[in-house]
Design a protein around this motif. Structure first.
Motif, PDB file in Angstrom:
ATOM      1  N   PRO A   1     -27.453 -23.140  11.361  1.00 50.88           N
ATOM      2  CA  PRO A   1     -27.122 -22.181  10.504  1.00 50.88           C
ATOM      3  C   PRO A   1     -25.938 -21.059  11.120  1.00 50.88           C
ATOM      4  O   PRO A   1     -25.642 -20.959  12.141  1.00 50.88           O
TER       5      PRO A   1
ATOM      6  N   SER B   1     -32.710 -21.215  15.269  1.00 53.24           N
ATOM      7  CA  SER B   1     -32.774 -22.265  14.252  1.00 53.24           C
ATOM      8  C   SER B   1     -33.144 -21.553  12.902  1.00 53.24           C
ATOM      9  O   SER B   1     -33.773 -22.263  12.283  1.00 53.24           O
TER      10      SER B   1
ATOM     11  N   SER C   1     -32.385 -20.563   9.492  1.00 50.26           N
ATOM     12  CA  SER C   1     -31.302 -20.782   8.573  1.00 50.26           C
ATOM     13  C   SER C   1     -31.270 -19.993   7.353  1.00 50.26           C
ATOM     14  O   SER C   1     -32.518 -20.207   6.513  1.00 50.26           O
TER      15      SER C   1
ATOM     16  N   LYS D   1     -26.890 -23.641   1.467  1.00 57.47           N
ATOM     17  CA  LYS D   1     -27.429 -23.692   2.589  1.00 57.47           C
ATOM     18  C   LYS D   1     -26.685 -24.725   3.427  1.00 57.47           C
ATOM     19  O   LYS D   1     -26.631 -25.813   2.871  1.00 57.47           O
ATOM     20  N   LYS D   2     -26.414 -24.564   4.831  1.00 58.74           N
ATOM     21  CA  LYS D   2     -25.469 -25.626   5.726  1.00 58.74           C
ATOM     22  C   LYS D   2     -24.406 -26.345   4.699  1.00 58.74           C
ATOM     23  O   LYS D   2     -24.254 -27.442   4.845  1.00 58.74           O
TER      24      LYS D   2
ATOM     25  N   GLU E   1     -20.193 -21.336   4.445  1.00 57.74           N
ATOM     26  CA  GLU E   1     -21.501 -21.151   5.352  1.00 57.74           C
ATOM     27  C   GLU E   1     -21.501 -19.585   5.765  1.00 57.74           C
ATOM     28  O   GLU E   1     -22.541 -19.232   6.218  1.00 57.74           O
TER      29      GLU E   1
ATOM     30  N   TYR F   1     -25.473 -16.920  10.894  1.00 62.00           N
ATOM     31  CA  TYR F   1     -26.365 -15.881  10.286  1.00 62.00           C
ATOM     32  C   TYR F   1     -25.320 -14.577  10.809  1.00 62.00           C
ATOM     33  O   TYR F   1     -24.586 -14.715  11.653  1.00 62.00           O
TER      34      TYR F   1
END
Ligand code: ZN
Length: 379
Positions: free
Chosen positions: A25, A289, A291, A361-362, A75, A27
């Protein structure tokens, strides 16, 4: 790169394995563009780069550069992507670095395709950072890439007499201090890991050589050689949808891992266990991790690509688009913060009364209800 005339037809039974690419991900601060990335598609215009049997290097580089940029724009709302070129145009080498320097970019990624002279064949991807070439073969790669300055009329004055084909010219790289070296080498190793494991490319490793474009850029910078256009099997892969897709996603994932480590290092709330530059593989595994969905406002759908000044966009700036079922869907705003996007939607309601919020997402569109639920869980 130099033009190659003849090739040995090298047929391989190797079947490229396409893996499902679950991206890590992105962020961070979703409001400000707090990371600037310059993506440099090598060559362009009257400089074709290396020429293969069915394609030119400049076109492969551009496709991967654009797709990589689109993935990051979709993204990572906090990343500003700047392209040295988005079209088939010639850009002088020092101008490419200048674009990055003027933008005070955090990172510079130059995308190229490798080639060998006739009667030689090789396969695999390699990533390069600025430094002194340790072998003649490595020096040759830098020579071929630097030879693009010969397309520039005033290259002798512009590059202070540097002759890209003369080994003596490369003495300037010998005593050079590069304060971004460890970051560049670390990113290069993340890229190689991805190109090898995710993209199933033969890993030709991380190397140093005297690339003028990297020397002139004042930030961590790498140059990726995606594969060999002079090897027919690789040329086909480099020109396939699958190849472009997979290579872009591989570089994208390496970029995310690099950026997240940078953020973790600079953030006071970051866990103390964040890996350091000296341990690239461990650092890659240490990537967070979490996401988070990215929210956007969909304002318009069109069967054709619209110009940025199209009246249907009603003067809205920074409108992006994605493609779905053959249609161009135009979006406005991009944030991990659902409430911020909700406010943004209200602010344009008088112009776009049918606008609605979507989530990704992704890089993939996701169910909006699921996205809002995840947002509520993490806020
Ligand atoms: Zn090139």
């Amino acid at each position: 790169m130099q033009r190659n005339g003849l090739y040995i037809l090298y047929m391989s039974a190797c079947i490229g394995l396409l893996c499902l690419l679950a991206s890590p991900p992105c962020y961070g601060n979703s409001e400000a563009k707090d990371f600037i990335l310059v993506i440099d598609a090598g060559h362009g215009g009257h400089d074709p780069g290396a020429v293969g049997r069915i394609s030119k290097e400049k076109d492969i580089n551009l496709k991967v550069a654009r797709q990589l940029g689109e993935l990051i724009e979709t993204e990572c709302p906090d990343v500003k992507v700047i392209y040295t070129r988005k079209r088939d145009v010639f850009i002088p080498l020092n101008r490419r670095a200048q674009i990055a320097n003027d933008a005070k970019a955090d990172l510079f990624i130059s995308i190229h395709t490798n080639s060998l002279a006739k009667n030689h064949t090789a396969k695999g991807a390699s990533t390069w950072t600025l430094g002194l070439a340790k072998s003649q073969a490595n020096l040759e790669v830098a020579k071929r890439e630097n030879a693009v300055i010969l397309y520039e009329d005033d290259y002798k004055t512009r590059y202070a007499g540097f002759d890209p084909n003369s080994s003596e010219s490369y003495i300037i790289f010998e005593f050079m201090q590069d304060k971004y070296m460890s970051q560049s080498v670390h990113l290069a190793s993340l890229v190689q890991q991805q190109l090898h494991h995710t993209c199933r490319r033969i890993d030709r490793g991380v190397h140093q050589a005297g690339f003028l474009v990297l020397k002139a850029s004042a930030m961590p910078s790498i140059l990726i050689e995606l594969g060999f256009i002079s090897t027919p099997e690789e040329e086909r892969y480099l020109n396939s949808k699958e190849g472009i897709n997979t290579l872009s996603k591989g570089i994208f994932r390496a970029f995310l891992a690099y950026k997240q480590e940078q953020q973790a290092r600079t953030s006071t709330s970051a866990p103390a266990t964040t890996a350091t530059n000296s341990e690239p593989p461990k650092a890659a595994r240490a990537t967070a991790s979490v996401s988070l969905p990215v929210f956007k406002i969909q304002i318009l759908t069109s069967s054709e690509l619209l110009r940025s000044n199209d009246k249907r966009l009603k003067g809205l700036k920074d409108v992006k688009h994605y493609k779905e079922k053959g249609l161009y869907k135009y979006t406005y705003g991009s944030s991990n913060d659902y409430e911020q996007i909700l406010r943004l939607k209200q602010s344009i309601a008088s112009k776009f009364k049918d606008a609605f919020i979507i989530a990704f997402k992704k890089g993939e569109k996701m169910d909006i209800h699921q996205a809002i639920q995840e947002y509520n869980e993490h806020k």
